[in-house]
Design a protein around this motif. Structure first.
Motif, PDB file in Angstrom:
ATOM      1  N   UNK A  90     -26.545  23.114 -44.872  1.00  0.00           N
ATOM      2  CA  UNK A  90     -27.608  22.120 -44.997  1.00  0.00           C
ATOM      3  C   UNK A  90     -27.059  20.809 -45.545  1.00  0.00           C
ATOM      4  N   UNK A  91     -26.172  20.905 -46.513  1.00  0.00           N
ATOM      5  CA  UNK A  91     -25.575  19.693 -47.086  1.00  0.00           C
ATOM      6  C   UNK A  91     -24.705  18.976 -46.054  1.00  0.00           C
ATOM      7  N   UNK A  92     -23.927  19.749 -45.307  1.00  0.00           N
ATOM      8  CA  UNK A  92     -23.084  19.156 -44.257  1.00  0.00           C
ATOM      9  C   UNK A  92     -23.936  18.468 -43.205  1.00  0.00           C
ATOM     10  N   UNK A  93     -25.068  19.072 -42.872  1.00  0.00           N
ATOM     11  CA  UNK A  93     -25.953  18.479 -41.879  1.00  0.00           C
ATOM     12  C   UNK A  93     -26.505  17.140 -42.367  1.00  0.00           C
ATOM     13  N   UNK A  94     -26.815  17.050 -43.648  1.00  0.00           N
ATOM     14  CA  UNK A  94     -27.306  15.772 -44.203  1.00  0.00           C
ATOM     15  C   UNK A  94     -26.241  14.687 -44.111  1.00  0.00           C
ATOM     16  N   UNK A  95     -24.971  15.085 -44.237  1.00  0.00           N
ATOM     17  CA  UNK A  95     -23.872  14.124 -44.112  1.00  0.00           C
ATOM     18  C   UNK A  95     -23.544  13.811 -42.654  1.00  0.00           C
ATOM     19  N   UNK A  96     -24.119  14.561 -41.725  1.00  0.00           N
ATOM     20  CA  UNK A  96     -23.817  14.336 -40.321  1.00  0.00           C
ATOM     21  C   UNK A  96     -22.478  14.893 -39.890  1.00  0.00           C
ATOM     22  N   UNK A  97     -21.973  15.908 -40.605  1.00  0.00           N
ATOM     23  CA  UNK A  97     -20.680  16.504 -40.254  1.00  0.00           C
ATOM     24  C   UNK A  97     -20.852  17.366 -39.009  1.00  0.00           C
ATOM     25  N   UNK A 300     -22.006   5.511 -44.385  1.00  0.00           N
ATOM     26  CA  UNK A 300     -22.333   6.929 -44.272  1.00  0.00           C
ATOM     27  C   UNK A 300     -23.758   7.113 -43.771  1.00  0.00           C
ATOM     28  N   UNK A 301     -23.945   8.174 -43.016  1.00  0.00           N
ATOM     29  CA  UNK A 301     -25.293   8.530 -42.574  1.00  0.00           C
ATOM     30  C   UNK A 301     -25.975   9.370 -43.648  1.00  0.00           C
ATOM     31  N   UNK A 302     -27.295   9.361 -43.640  1.00  0.00           N
ATOM     32  CA  UNK A 302     -28.087  10.156 -44.566  1.00  0.00           C
ATOM     33  C   UNK A 302     -29.455  10.422 -43.956  1.00  0.00           C
ATOM     34  N   UNK A 303     -30.399  10.883 -44.790  1.00  0.00           N
ATOM     35  CA  UNK A 303     -31.728  11.196 -44.274  1.00  0.00           C
ATOM     36  C   UNK A 303     -32.431   9.962 -43.710  1.00  0.00           C
ATOM     37  N   UNK A 304     -32.103   8.789 -44.253  1.00  0.00           N
ATOM     38  CA  UNK A 304     -32.763   7.543 -43.844  1.00  0.00           C
ATOM     39  C   UNK A 304     -31.993   6.852 -42.720  1.00  0.00           C
ATOM     40  N   UNK A 305     -30.662   6.830 -42.845  1.00  0.00           N
ATOM     41  CA  UNK A 305     -29.816   6.095 -41.893  1.00  0.00           C
ATOM     42  C   UNK A 305     -29.153   7.094 -40.951  1.00  0.00           C
ATOM     43  N   UNK A 310     -26.607   3.464 -38.209  1.00  0.00           N
ATOM     44  CA  UNK A 310     -25.318   3.142 -38.836  1.00  0.00           C
ATOM     45  C   UNK A 310     -24.436   2.351 -37.882  1.00  0.00           C
ATOM     46  N   UNK A 311     -24.426   2.752 -36.606  1.00  0.00           N
ATOM     47  CA  UNK A 311     -23.627   2.029 -35.612  1.00  0.00           C
ATOM     48  C   UNK A 311     -24.123   0.589 -35.455  1.00  0.00           C
ATOM     49  N   UNK A 312     -25.423   0.397 -35.382  1.00  0.00           N
ATOM     50  CA  UNK A 312     -25.974  -0.957 -35.237  1.00  0.00           C
ATOM     51  C   UNK A 312     -25.683  -1.802 -36.466  1.00  0.00           C
ATOM     52  N   UNK A 313     -25.745  -1.192 -37.628  1.00  0.00           N
ATOM     53  CA  UNK A 313     -25.444  -1.923 -38.862  1.00  0.00           C
ATOM     54  C   UNK A 313     -24.000  -2.428 -38.843  1.00  0.00           C
TER      55      UNK A 313
END
Length: 441
Positions: A90-97, A300-305, A310-313
């Motif tokens: 679950x933690x890895x998924x939040x990081x987008x791993x 870094x990606x997260x629940x919001x981004x 992130x790519x557009x930013x």
């Protein structure tokens, strides 16, 4: 299939397949019903998962022989392992791993190769062990995701002190020295165990006199022939080429302090007083590295981004740098890489293989001062500016890196345990009532 493969597979992961569950209740339609044994944050652990894992553990324990732990203890351990796995995923998924199919296939190919099995034959080999290939892939993917999470969160928090590093480098230098090839010349002024003090002092004076004469230009070989009691005295004291592990430890300790052509300080052993000259040495050649220097910005990606945001930013940030020409200032302000942001995103000089492949592939594709398009790695989204490359004698730094890596690896197991406990304590976990007697193994 050989037991070796079974052992490797089992230590690599705990499979969620391979043992049929016979205890699920039947619905009115004849389908098996499952149930939940634990709630983990916003996820669950199913009874079928617990049963499958229990079956594999018990089967392995039976094959090993010895006294079987109580069933309740085994069940608690297996359930706890499943809970910890779920928390980490679950933690890895939040990081987008993520693990791509290419990385996964390479990992499977390595397991197959280590067991002398062709990649194409591996599914059939697993089937003989009662393991479904698709389940194997899914479980291995999860294990690789957890490994990346650990690399991201655990390795960086393992401290290596200067005293630890210094001690290890001294030890490593001594170990490396055993693998070098040495060409030494030797003078021995012998003493016996029954020698009088005056005789010992006389011979000690002689070895220091010989040292001075050699340092003033006299020929080592001639003085060895005239004075040495060593076995090679007739050949000028030359010992020829010898491996470090063939030499007395005291000779190695003296030799590794010398440059080619240098003379050691006199030293004493039970056989007498010695002088060594290092004629040549092989195996300690400098390590020349091709290095690149880049600086980067990490988002870094997260629940919001998410990935798209992130790519557009980063596209906006990249255009700002191109327009204003100050990568370092922007990196210091917005990069989420704590280690490099304070240096304007500068990663320093690094050799090939230092960065993760997805980062390195982009870095090596750039020309000097070129800025990459945004791209994704296992750590998040990046843009890179390529600053230059060089060939560098990096022997000392490589030794330090290896030492730090070895020290960290020695601490890794205990640090992972602490980190996993912290994740477990932070998670919401509810273990639901479960009738152990219903398990069919």
């Amino acid at each position: 299939m050989k037991k070796q493969l079974t052992a490797i597979i089992f230590t690599l992961m705990i499979f969620s397949s391979g043992v049929d569950s016979q205890t699920r209740e039947l619905s009115s339609s004849g389908d098996f019903l499952d149930s939940v044994v634990a709630i983990v944050n916003d996820g669950i652990v199913l009874r079928s998962e617990l049963e499958n894992q229990l079956g594999l553990i018990i089967s392995t324990l039976e094959q090993q022989g010895g006294q079987m732990p109580p069933m309740e203890t085994i069940r608690e351990d297996v359930l706890e392992r499943l809970i910890l796995q779920r928390v980490q995923l679950q933690r890895a998924d939040r990081y987008g791993i993520r693990i791509t199919d290419e990385i996964l296939n390479n990992a499977i190919a390595n397991v197959a190769s280590n067991n002398n099995v062709a990649f194409e034959e591996f599914p059939g080999v697993l089937a003989l062990e009662g393991i479904d290939y698709n389940d194997y892939r899914n479980e291995l993917r999860q294990q690789l995701i957890i490994e990346q999470l650990r690399q991201r969160e655990v390795i960086s928090r393992i401290a290596v002190t200067e005293s630890e590093l210094d001690s290890f480098l001294v030890f490593q230098k001594e170990q490396d020295a055993l693998n070098y090839d040495y060409n030494l010349s030797h003078i021995l002024i012998t003493t016996s165990s029954r020698a009088e003090r005056k005789e010992i002092e006389t011979k000690e004076s002689l070895i220091y006199e010989l040292e001075n004469r050699i340092n003033e230009g006299e020929d080592f070989a001639q003085l060895a022939r005239e004075n040495s009691g060593g076995q090679q005295a007739a050949s000028g004291g030359n010992l020829g080429w010898m491996k470090g592990n063939q030499l007395p430890e005291v000779f190695i300790k003296a030799a590794i302090q010398l440059q080619e052509g240098e003379l050691s300080q006199p030293f004493q052993t039970s056989s007498g007083f010695h002088l060594l000259k290092l004629n040549q040495i092989k195996g300690n050649e400098p390590i020349l590295e091709e290095q690149i220097q880049v600086r980067h910005i990490l988002i870094k990606t997260n629940e919001v981004l998410d990935d798209s945001a992130a790519e557009e930013k980063l596209k906006t940030i990249r255009q700002q740098i191109i327009d204003e020409g100050n990568f370092g200032a922007v990196a210091a302000a917005v990069s989420e890489d704590v280690g490099s942001a304070q240096d304007g995103g500068d990663m320093g000089w690094a050799p090939r293989g230092f960065f993760v492949p997805e980062f390195e592939d982009v870095a090596y594709s750039l020309d000097k001062n070129q800025i990459s398009q945004p791209f994704r790695s296992r750590y998040g989204w990046h843009i890179i500016e390529f600053l230059g490359n060089r060939v560098f004698d990096n022997t000392e730094e490589i030794q330090r890196r290896k030492a730090i890596s070895a020290i960290r690896n020695s601490k890794l197991s205990s640090e992972i345990e602490i980190w996993a406990r912290e994740l477990r304590d932070e998670a919401f976990v509810e273990i639901l009532p479960y009738n152990l007697s219903l398990i069919h193994i």
